[in-house]
Design a protein around this motif. Structure first.
Motif, PDB file in Angstrom:
ATOM      1  N   ALA A 159     -25.416  22.569 -18.408  1.00 14.39           N
ATOM      2  CA  ALA A 159     -24.187  21.774 -18.354  1.00 14.39           C
ATOM      3  C   ALA A 159     -23.281  22.251 -17.221  1.00 14.39           C
ATOM      4  O   ALA A 159     -23.571  23.221 -16.532  1.00 14.39           O
ATOM      5  CB  ALA A 159     -23.469  21.859 -19.697  1.00 14.39           C
ATOM      6  N   CYS A 160     -22.183  21.525 -17.039  1.00 14.57           N
ATOM      7  CA  CYS A 160     -21.072  21.940 -16.159  1.00 14.57           C
ATOM      8  C   CYS A 160     -21.405  21.873 -14.674  1.00 14.57           C
ATOM      9  O   CYS A 160     -20.742  22.514 -13.856  1.00 14.57           O
ATOM     10  CB  CYS A 160     -20.565  23.337 -16.511  1.00 14.57           C
ATOM     11  N   GLU A 161     -22.421  21.093 -14.310  1.00 13.91           N
ATOM     12  CA  GLU A 161     -22.792  20.975 -12.889  1.00 13.91           C
ATOM     13  C   GLU A 161     -21.913  19.932 -12.213  1.00 13.91           C
ATOM     14  O   GLU A 161     -22.379  18.925 -11.669  1.00 13.91           O
ATOM     15  CB  GLU A 161     -24.275  20.617 -12.755  1.00 13.91           C
ATOM     16  N   LEU A 162     -20.622  20.214 -12.192  1.00 14.83           N
ATOM     17  CA  LEU A 162     -19.654  19.263 -11.649  1.00 14.83           C
ATOM     18  C   LEU A 162     -19.928  18.927 -10.187  1.00 14.83           C
ATOM     19  O   LEU A 162     -19.684  17.798  -9.743  1.00 14.83           O
ATOM     20  CB  LEU A 162     -18.233  19.842 -11.794  1.00 14.83           C
ATOM     21  N   HIS A 164     -22.456  18.206  -8.660  1.00 15.03           N
ATOM     22  CA  HIS A 164     -23.497  17.214  -8.378  1.00 15.03           C
ATOM     23  C   HIS A 164     -23.305  15.912  -9.132  1.00 15.03           C
ATOM     24  O   HIS A 164     -24.232  15.086  -9.168  1.00 15.03           O
ATOM     25  CB  HIS A 164     -24.877  17.839  -8.614  1.00 15.03           C
ATOM     26  N   ILE A 165     -22.126  15.712  -9.701  1.00 12.35           N
ATOM     27  CA  ILE A 165     -21.874  14.385 -10.270  1.00 12.35           C
ATOM     28  C   ILE A 165     -21.606  13.423  -9.108  1.00 12.35           C
ATOM     29  O   ILE A 165     -21.079  13.820  -8.069  1.00 12.35           O
ATOM     30  CB  ILE A 165     -20.728  14.365 -11.312  1.00 12.35           C
ATOM     31  N   PRO A 166     -22.027  12.170  -9.284  1.00 13.75           N
ATOM     32  CA  PRO A 166     -21.877  11.204  -8.192  1.00 13.75           C
ATOM     33  C   PRO A 166     -20.442  10.693  -8.091  1.00 13.75           C
ATOM     34  O   PRO A 166     -19.999   9.966  -8.964  1.00 13.75           O
ATOM     35  CB  PRO A 166     -22.838  10.079  -8.585  1.00 13.75           C
ATOM     36  N   VAL A 237     -13.569  14.153 -15.466  1.00 12.86           N
ATOM     37  CA  VAL A 237     -13.416  15.302 -16.367  1.00 12.86           C
ATOM     38  C   VAL A 237     -12.287  15.039 -17.362  1.00 12.86           C
ATOM     39  O   VAL A 237     -12.412  15.303 -18.565  1.00 12.86           O
ATOM     40  CB  VAL A 237     -13.151  16.590 -15.557  1.00 12.86           C
TER      41      VAL A 237
ATOM     42  N   LEU B 239     -25.179  15.828 -16.210  1.00  8.44           N
ATOM     43  CA  LEU B 239     -24.874  17.022 -15.425  1.00  8.44           C
ATOM     44  C   LEU B 239     -23.703  17.813 -16.008  1.00  8.44           C
ATOM     45  O   LEU B 239     -23.677  19.030 -15.919  1.00  8.44           O
ATOM     46  CB  LEU B 239     -24.600  16.639 -13.973  1.00  8.44           C
ATOM     47  N   LEU B 240     -22.743  17.128 -16.631  1.00 11.83           N
ATOM     48  CA  LEU B 240     -21.603  17.857 -17.205  1.00 11.83           C
ATOM     49  C   LEU B 240     -21.910  18.436 -18.577  1.00 11.83           C
ATOM     50  O   LEU B 240     -21.437  19.513 -18.915  1.00 11.83           O
ATOM     51  CB  LEU B 240     -20.366  16.950 -17.317  1.00 11.83           C
ATOM     52  N   ASP B 242     -25.264  18.107 -20.403  1.00  5.48           N
ATOM     53  CA  ASP B 242     -26.658  18.472 -20.686  1.00  5.48           C
ATOM     54  C   ASP B 242     -27.056  18.153 -22.128  1.00  5.48           C
ATOM     55  O   ASP B 242     -27.477  19.034 -22.884  1.00  5.48           O
ATOM     56  CB  ASP B 242     -26.826  19.981 -20.374  1.00  5.48           C
TER      57      ASP B 242
END
Lengths: 314, 314
Positions: A159-162, A164-166, A237, B239-240, B242
């Motif tokens: 989670a939390c891969e901000l 790479h959000i489009p 977010v 992505l945020l 998961d």
């Protein structure tokens, strides 16, 4: 007070940092080394030598770290494997187990941003909030998201891969292989790259660019595009997680109000029917990651509340 | 087994639904009424008459509901106020307290999608997963997001507004006042509206449009644009947060694989470096919201595990 100390190691995309920290949160020894573009096994060899060197430095001062908090982007906290690092070309790379073998002491793996967020929530700008978002903007961009007092890690710790959000679907290519990712517009590396690509005459860093917004229209344009991309991601977010506060950290946060002031405006402009949460700068700054690593290490020694008396300014 | 029953009331954008449900999860009485565009106090008057009518029906059959689960979009679960409903023109509208006064029995307010997600997590397609995302696509779009076994509600109970995250920043106007929201492209209402706006000769519903993808190129185009917008939003959710599974519910889910199959392809295509979570259809369908309302009501009676023996198909 005992004299227990721990080692914190922060595996960044372009440098490794380490610190020996005592139970009061004081940093007794600190060091860092640049990776100079090393990748794969070469990068790990540099890391291993660096960590062994930190232990030797500690020993020379009569200190014996009892555990090591090891944090990295892409870290699976259950296995100590780095799942993916584009900067270091690691994929499912077992740095936790391998350093455990090298060091002969417990190594506690932590996701870098989540761990910095842990420190920020315990000691820093998100202290006292059950719902918060910390966004780290450096070589890359990632977030530490906390909801109902609990860090979001996800089903597979991904989670939390901000970054790479489009934000602009089908937009500019990101190093990750996707298009239009936040990171392609707003990381420090992307700001510098986009300035050059747009005809910027000098090889400026994002920090340089932030200093010339008044005198250099191209710098102002690229900076504003980064701010807008960040604002778009923070709209998402805000609407998905409704944080009480958004904390901005990482190298780009050093631009301070040059970043935060227009970001606040852009976020509220894009939210039609609700107030934007406050956007504040990280209190711990670059120390957050290593303090968080030390918190992980002290927790593993049974000192769950090790950080409760630490000072954010200490 | 006692003979306790509860009332569940689902305040939708275009209709109100109600059910009397017993402790085994059986629906004993069900009813609904169209709002026919009523707004503000008029909409509340229809709701109040409908709920009092449901109680009278129950009494006529010798049933006395002991509590009422009342769910609505935009519900603040702490106060029972609907914070914002564009369809009903409600803003900070105290439907919970007012119905409590009308009915003289405990009214338990629930956010509609979060409550349907609760039911889906207890009985349906997300059962057994600690991390899940349920996306309800009907007149509007919203999500029930669960992380580490805990529903995300946010600092001000305003989380999970998936329908209003920007999928195409600066894109088409949304009824909410923002631009480029997911809901502007992919809600059932927007699919129908966009088909007409693009020159569609007939006034078709989204369900009609889903039936003519092979024969009507405009239908196929508008449908694909909805699928792509949904996929973009699910890239962000993946992505945020998961999630282990993404559950699709609401009216549009009745299109089943006509929606889900291309959505799976589009989601994976837009994720370059990680597998997409499985996308499945809601098991409870439109019954989920009222079952969730009943779960809330039984919980208030001290029957916290009321739903544990219920059957999803029951």
């Amino acid at each position: 007070m005992t004299d227990q100390v721990v080692l914190g190691i922060d595996v960044g995309g372009t440098s490794f940092k380490g610190a020996v920290i005592d139970e009061t949160g004081r940093t007794l020894i600190a060091g860092s080394i640049a990776t100079e573009g090393a990748q794969g096994e070469d990068a790990f060899a540099i890391l291993e030598r660096f960590v062994i060197g930190m232990m030797a430095q500690a020993a020379a001062q009569g200190l014996k770290p009892a555990a090591c908090g090891l944090i990295s982007p892409g870290m699976d906290e259950r296995t100590g494997h780095v799942m993916f690092s584009s900067n270091l070309s690691w994929r499912d790379f077992p740095i936790g187990p391998r350093l455990t073998a090298s060091l002969g002491l417990p190594v506690l793996p932590g996701h870098d941003v989540r761990t910095a967020g842990l420190a920020e929530a315990q000691l820093g700008a998100a202290k006292g909030f059950a719902d918060s978002a910390m966004v780290m903007i450096g070589t890359g961009i990632a977030a530490a998201l906390v909801t109902g007092g609990q860090a979001i890690s996800g089903a597979a710790q991904m989670a939390c891969e901000l970054g790479h959000i489009p934000v602009y679907p089908g937009g500019e290519a990101c190093a990750c292989g996707q298009f239009g990712c936040l990171e392609a517009y707003a990381s420090a590396a992307s700001i510098a790259r986009r300035y050059r690509a747009a005809g910027g005459k000098q090889a400026l860093t994002a920090a340089d660019i932030a200093m010339r917004l008044d005198s250099d229209p191209l710098a102002a344009k690229i900076w504003n595009e980064a701010v807008q991309a960040l604002a778009i991601s923070l709209v998402t977010v805000t609407l998905l997680l409704d944080p009480a506060v958004i904390v901005i950290g990482g190298g780009l946060a050093e631009a301070d109000e040059v970043l935060l002031a227009p970001l606040r405006v852009a976020l509220q402009q894009r939210l039609a029917w609700r107030a934007a949460p406050p956007i504040v700068r990280s209190e711990l700054g670059s120390r957050g990651a290593l303090l968080g690593a030390a918190i992980l290490a002290f927790r593993s020694l049974g000192l769950a509340n090790a950080a409760s008396g630490w000072q954010s300014g200490g």
